[in-house]
Design a protein around this motif. Structure first.
Motif, PDB file in Angstrom:
ATOM      1  N   ARG A 176       1.100  -1.163  -0.034  1.00  0.00           N
ATOM      2  CA  ARG A 176       0.190   0.020   0.045  1.00  0.00           C
ATOM      3  C   ARG A 176       0.894   1.224   0.286  1.00  0.00           C
ATOM      4  NH1 ARG A 176      -5.204   0.068   1.258  1.00  0.00           N
ATOM      5  NH2 ARG A 176      -4.809   1.934   2.478  1.00  0.00           N
ATOM      6  N   VAL A 177       1.897   1.294   0.805  1.00  0.00           N
ATOM      7  CA  VAL A 177       2.938   2.378   0.739  1.00  0.00           C
ATOM      8  C   VAL A 177       3.249   2.774  -0.589  1.00  0.00           C
ATOM      9  CG1 VAL A 177       4.787   1.024   1.218  1.00  0.00           C
ATOM     10  CG2 VAL A 177       4.679   3.312   2.260  1.00  0.00           C
ATOM     11  N   ALA A 178       3.787   1.852  -1.306  1.00  0.00           N
ATOM     12  CA  ALA A 178       4.334   2.106  -2.669  1.00  0.00           C
ATOM     13  C   ALA A 178       3.249   2.647  -3.743  1.00  0.00           C
ATOM     14  CB  ALA A 178       4.873   0.670  -3.330  1.00  0.00           C
ATOM     15  N   VAL A 179       2.099   2.065  -3.491  1.00  0.00           N
ATOM     16  CA  VAL A 179       0.954   2.547  -4.397  1.00  0.00           C
ATOM     17  C   VAL A 179       0.423   4.011  -4.062  1.00  0.00           C
ATOM     18  CG1 VAL A 179      -1.713   2.047  -5.010  1.00  0.00           C
ATOM     19  CG2 VAL A 179      -0.121   0.037  -4.510  1.00  0.00           C
ATOM     20  N   LEU A 207       7.966  11.700   0.951  1.00  0.00           N
ATOM     21  CA  LEU A 207       7.067  12.289  -0.003  1.00  0.00           C
ATOM     22  C   LEU A 207       5.919  12.915   0.886  1.00  0.00           C
ATOM     23  CD1 LEU A 207       6.429  13.008  -3.170  1.00  0.00           C
ATOM     24  CD2 LEU A 207       4.980  10.725  -2.714  1.00  0.00           C
ATOM     25  N   ASN A 208       5.404  12.354   2.012  1.00  0.00           N
ATOM     26  CA  ASN A 208       4.590  12.532   2.844  1.00  0.00           C
ATOM     27  C   ASN A 208       4.867  13.917   3.492  1.00  0.00           C
ATOM     28  OD1 ASN A 208       2.040  12.914   4.056  1.00  0.00           O
ATOM     29  ND2 ASN A 208       2.487  11.380   5.423  1.00  0.00           N
ATOM     30  N   GLU A 209       5.927  14.019   4.022  1.00  0.00           N
ATOM     31  CA  GLU A 209       6.891  14.941   4.779  1.00  0.00           C
ATOM     32  C   GLU A 209       6.975  16.336   3.908  1.00  0.00           C
ATOM     33  OE1 GLU A 209      10.030  14.631   8.099  1.00  0.00           O
ATOM     34  OE2 GLU A 209      11.069  14.894   6.180  1.00  0.00           O
ATOM     35  N   GLN A 210       7.409  15.952   2.762  1.00  0.00           N
ATOM     36  CA  GLN A 210       7.751  17.247   1.992  1.00  0.00           C
ATOM     37  C   GLN A 210       6.353  17.822   1.641  1.00  0.00           C
ATOM     38  OE1 GLN A 210       8.750  16.898  -2.385  1.00  0.00           O
ATOM     39  NE2 GLN A 210      10.359  18.248  -1.813  1.00  0.00           N
ATOM     40  N   TYR A 211       5.231  17.191   1.539  1.00  0.00           N
ATOM     41  CA  TYR A 211       3.741  17.754   1.434  1.00  0.00           C
ATOM     42  C   TYR A 211       3.507  18.671   2.465  1.00  0.00           C
ATOM     43  CZ  TYR A 211      -1.087  18.593   1.416  1.00  0.00           C
ATOM     44  OH  TYR A 211      -2.334  19.157   1.602  1.00  0.00           O
ATOM     45  N   LEU A 250      -1.067   4.058   7.050  1.00  0.00           N
ATOM     46  CA  LEU A 250       0.243   3.590   7.025  1.00  0.00           C
ATOM     47  C   LEU A 250       0.615   3.665   8.460  1.00  0.00           C
ATOM     48  CD1 LEU A 250       1.861   4.812   3.557  1.00  0.00           C
ATOM     49  CD2 LEU A 250       0.772   2.519   4.143  1.00  0.00           C
ATOM     50  N   LYS A 251       1.571   2.703   8.976  1.00  0.00           N
ATOM     51  CA  LYS A 251       2.078   2.742  10.377  1.00  0.00           C
ATOM     52  C   LYS A 251       3.451   3.034  10.289  1.00  0.00           C
ATOM     53  CE  LYS A 251      -1.432  -0.489  12.012  1.00  0.00           C
ATOM     54  NZ  LYS A 251      -1.667  -1.983  12.493  1.00  0.00           N
ATOM     55  N   TYR A 252       3.798   4.296  10.201  1.00  0.00           N
ATOM     56  CA  TYR A 252       5.184   4.584  10.083  1.00  0.00           C
ATOM     57  C   TYR A 252       5.917   4.298  11.398  1.00  0.00           C
ATOM     58  CZ  TYR A 252       4.082   7.057   5.654  1.00  0.00           C
ATOM     59  OH  TYR A 252       3.747   7.605   4.446  1.00  0.00           O
ATOM     60  N   PRO A 253       7.163   3.920  11.406  1.00  0.00           N
ATOM     61  CA  PRO A 253       7.730   4.091  12.329  1.00  0.00           C
ATOM     62  C   PRO A 253       8.568   5.570  12.630  1.00  0.00           C
ATOM     63  CG  PRO A 253       8.953   2.709  10.953  1.00  0.00           C
ATOM     64  CD  PRO A 253       7.724   3.036  10.267  1.00  0.00           C
ATOM     65  N   GLU A 254       7.732   6.185  13.455  1.00  0.00           N
ATOM     66  CA  GLU A 254       7.908   7.840  13.404  1.00  0.00           C
ATOM     67  C   GLU A 254       9.458   7.902  13.779  1.00  0.00           C
ATOM     68  OE1 GLU A 254       6.274  10.357  12.372  1.00  0.00           O
ATOM     69  OE2 GLU A 254       4.464   9.075  11.904  1.00  0.00           O
ATOM     70  N   ARG A 302      10.795   6.098   1.514  1.00  0.00           N
ATOM     71  CA  ARG A 302      10.383   6.991   0.154  1.00  0.00           C
ATOM     72  C   ARG A 302       8.848   7.470   0.376  1.00  0.00           C
ATOM     73  NH1 ARG A 302      10.317   4.219  -5.562  1.00  0.00           N
ATOM     74  NH2 ARG A 302       8.658   2.961  -4.369  1.00  0.00           N
ATOM     75  N   ASP A 303       8.103   6.769   0.796  1.00  0.00           N
ATOM     76  CA  ASP A 303       6.686   7.248   1.100  1.00  0.00           C
ATOM     77  C   ASP A 303       6.529   8.407   2.217  1.00  0.00           C
ATOM     78  OD1 ASP A 303       3.813   6.935   0.638  1.00  0.00           O
ATOM     79  OD2 ASP A 303       4.029   6.810   2.822  1.00  0.00           O
ATOM     80  N   TYR A 304       7.379   7.843   3.382  1.00  0.00           N
ATOM     81  CA  TYR A 304       7.449   9.156   4.332  1.00  0.00           C
ATOM     82  C   TYR A 304       7.911  10.452   3.918  1.00  0.00           C
ATOM     83  CZ  TYR A 304       8.074  11.037   9.056  1.00  0.00           C
ATOM     84  OH  TYR A 304       8.177  11.934  10.015  1.00  0.00           O
TER      85      TYR A 304
END
Length: 175
Positions: free
Chosen positions: A22-25, A165-169, A54-58, A161-163
């Protein structure tokens, strides 16, 4: 449009690939939507809807250097393809282990000791290691059975990679 792109990736016959996490999608969807003429705001809203699950390991993600996060986003935006590809399919056993390892990764119980080997050209592919060539968004997998460490490196790559992108947003917002 996103469904069509995902279906196109799934039907791609020149390169083999496995079911994307899901993270890649989510990461791919934001790139496709943002680059397809749909407004960035709409793309990010879709991405945020997918990413909230998603469950990121923050703690781990916050330790990734900003330069590395910026590079992940840059590579993702510059790739001329809409999804990741693989030199071979993951075996059923590797897929099953990937699911177990992803749960451990998300619950902060298991991380890779090293990181995925990222290469700049096909000439650098090491047939004994998992390698990633960002410019064509392709993973080169050894023909042998992958170790848990190698699978964790792929998982960590996707999440980081997903994190990123999310952080940049979050930092720039929807303009």
């Amino acid at each position: 449009m996103v469904k069509e792109t995902i279906e196109e990736c799934e039907s791609h016959t020149k390169r083999k690939r496995f079911k994307l996490p899901r993270v890649a999608v989510a990461a791919i969807a934001i790139c496709v939507l943002a680059g397809s003429g749909i407004g960035t705001t709409a793309a990010v809203k879709y991405f945020k809807t997918e990413a909230h699950c998603l469950k990121y390991p923050e703690e781990r993600m916050k330790k990734v250097p900003k330069e590395k996060k910026d590079k992940y986003v840059e590579d993702l935006q510059e790739a001329p393809v809409d999804c990741d590809f693989y030199s071979r399919e993951f075996t059923k056993k590797e897929d099953a282990r990937m699911e177990v390892l992803t749960k451990k990764y998300e619950s902060k119980k298991l991380y890779p000791k090293g990181s995925l080997l990222q290469i700049k050209s096909k000439k650098e592919v090491d047939p004994d290691k998992v390698c990633f060539l960002a410019k064509i968004s392709t993973f080169y997998l050894p023909e042998r059975k992958l170790t848990d460490e190698e699978l964790l490196q792929v998982i960590d790559f996707y999440y980081t990679r997903d994190y990123s992108l999310n952080e940049q947003y979050d930092a720039h917002g929807a303009n």
